[in-house]
Design a protein around this motif. Structure first.
Motif, mmCIF file in Angstrom:
data_model
loop_
_atom_site.group_PDB
_atom_site.id
_atom_site.type_symbol
_atom_site.label_atom_id
_atom_site.label_comp_id
_atom_site.label_asym_id
_atom_site.label_seq_id
_atom_site.Cartn_x
_atom_site.Cartn_y
_atom_site.Cartn_z
ATOM 1 N N ALA A 97 3.879 13.687 15.774
ATOM 2 C CA ALA A 97 3.487 12.551 16.613
ATOM 3 C C ALA A 97 3.291 11.298 15.766
ATOM 4 O O ALA A 97 3.663 10.197 16.180
ATOM 5 C CB ALA A 97 2.198 12.879 17.371
ATOM 6 N N ALA A 98 2.718 11.467 14.569
ATOM 7 C CA ALA A 98 2.490 10.320 13.683
ATOM 8 C C ALA A 98 3.802 9.661 13.293
ATOM 9 O O ALA A 98 3.931 8.428 13.341
ATOM 10 C CB ALA A 98 1.731 10.775 12.435
ATOM 11 N N PHE A 99 4.804 10.455 12.920
ATOM 12 C CA PHE A 99 6.080 9.880 12.488
ATOM 13 C C PHE A 99 6.793 9.181 13.647
ATOM 14 O O PHE A 99 7.464 8.163 13.448
ATOM 15 C CB PHE A 99 6.970 10.970 11.883
ATOM 16 C CG PHE A 99 6.443 11.525 10.573
ATOM 17 C CD1 PHE A 99 5.370 10.935 9.933
ATOM 18 C CD2 PHE A 99 7.032 12.639 9.994
ATOM 19 C CE1 PHE A 99 4.883 11.445 8.728
ATOM 20 C CE2 PHE A 99 6.559 13.154 8.794
ATOM 21 C CZ PHE A 99 5.476 12.559 8.169
ATOM 22 N N ARG A 100 6.659 9.718 14.850
ATOM 23 C CA ARG A 100 7.238 9.035 16.011
ATOM 24 C C ARG A 100 6.534 7.693 16.239
ATOM 25 O O ARG A 100 7.181 6.694 16.569
ATOM 26 C CB ARG A 100 7.132 9.916 17.260
ATOM 27 C CG ARG A 100 8.051 11.128 17.264
ATOM 28 C CD ARG A 100 8.149 11.753 18.646
ATOM 29 N NE ARG A 100 6.870 12.255 19.128
ATOM 30 C CZ ARG A 100 6.421 13.496 18.930
ATOM 31 N NH1 ARG A 100 7.169 14.367 18.255
ATOM 32 N NH2 ARG A 100 5.254 13.879 19.408
ATOM 33 N N GLU A 101 5.218 7.696 16.062
ATOM 34 C CA GLU A 101 4.450 6.458 16.193
ATOM 35 C C GLU A 101 4.900 5.431 15.162
ATOM 36 O O GLU A 101 5.126 4.256 15.487
ATOM 37 C CB GLU A 101 2.954 6.778 16.012
ATOM 38 C CG GLU A 101 2.055 5.583 15.770
ATOM 39 C CD GLU A 101 1.644 4.863 17.048
ATOM 40 O OE1 GLU A 101 0.822 3.937 16.976
ATOM 41 O OE2 GLU A 101 2.167 5.213 18.122
#
Length: 258
Positions: free
Chosen positions: A133-137
């Protein structure tokens, strides 16, 4: 019943560490030679920053933010620890640096999508609860063609040097390389480590694969950090310096497609 989560524990841990954060090699920079080594790494992967916006995630007391500022970037430092941010703001004020520091979660920043040319993180990825989720953010925060630079490592896996140090410490009954933290802090660190995504160590290949899944391209893994490590070793005990130089540490740069 309590709503206290692993994220709350991570934030509390780093808030408690804030008071002594800048005393440790690997956090603060203690020589101009080390500063130049970091600048060279940034220039190699990001280039000069004139006219570009940079986001320093988990900025702590602002060490990386100041490096980026020195390269000409318009810098925002984001951290979710108020004690860290207080020290970062005081440091920026004392140096006359126009760095914007804001409170936020590196996995859910609430920053405007498509607003940054560069995102930089140092020693953040190993603490992420949900790196996917962090990398997508982070991908969403970058402008097309923007780059993320991750500096991290596998600080968990056993190496020959780590096992040797553990043996020496058992035989002598004293620490020769381990961080000198109160027992409660060490216990909190171990408890957190058991619950994060990279509990078995943040290997560069796995981080790269997750970046690719998030939509990043042109992913490059750079393990040539020897210039930085040589300068840090000057301010470390022998065994701690040896352990650092033999750990799997790396920089990863990846691009959001234009």
């Amino acid at each position: 019943m309590t709503n206290y989560t692993i994220r709350d524990e991570i934030r509390e841990y780093w808030s408690l560490r804030a008071a002594t954060f800048d005393e440790q090699v690997g956090h603060e920079i203690f020589s101009e030679e080390e500063r130049q080594a970091w600048r060279a790494l940034f220039l190699r992967h990001l280039g000069p920053g004139e006219g570009l916006r940079a986001l320093d995630l988990a900025s702590g007391t602002g060490v990386v933010s100041h490096l980026l500022d020195g390269l000409g970037f318009d810098v925002t430092g984001l951290d979710w620890s108020e004690p860290m941010l207080s020290r970062a703001r005081a440091k920026a004020a004392s140096r006359g640096a126009k760095i914007r520091f804001v409170m936020g979660d590196a996995e859910r920043t609430l920053e405007q999508p498509g607003s940054y040319d560069v995102i930089v993180t140092r020693h953040l990825v190993w603490t992420l609860v949900d790196p996917k989720a962090a990398f997508r953010e982070w991908h969403s925060l970058l402008k097309p063609g923007g780059r993320v630079l991750i500096m991290d490592g596998d600080f968990v896996s056993n190496t020959f040097v780590k096992r040797m140090i553990q043996l020496i410490e058992r035989l002598t009954g004293r620490s020769v390389a381990s961080p000198h933290r109160p027992d409660a802090m060490r216990e909190a660190h171990e408890r957190i480590l058991q619950q994060v995504y990279f509990s078995r160590g943040a290997r560069s290949s796995e981080v790269a694969n997750l970046l690719r899944d998030a939509g990043f391209t042109h992913i490059e893994i750079d393990q040539d950090l020897s210039r930085i490590h040589r300068q840090q070793a000057r301010n470390l005990p022998f065994f701690k310096a040896l352990e650092r130089q033999t750990q799997h540490r790396y920089a990863i740069v990846a691009t959001k497609p234009a």
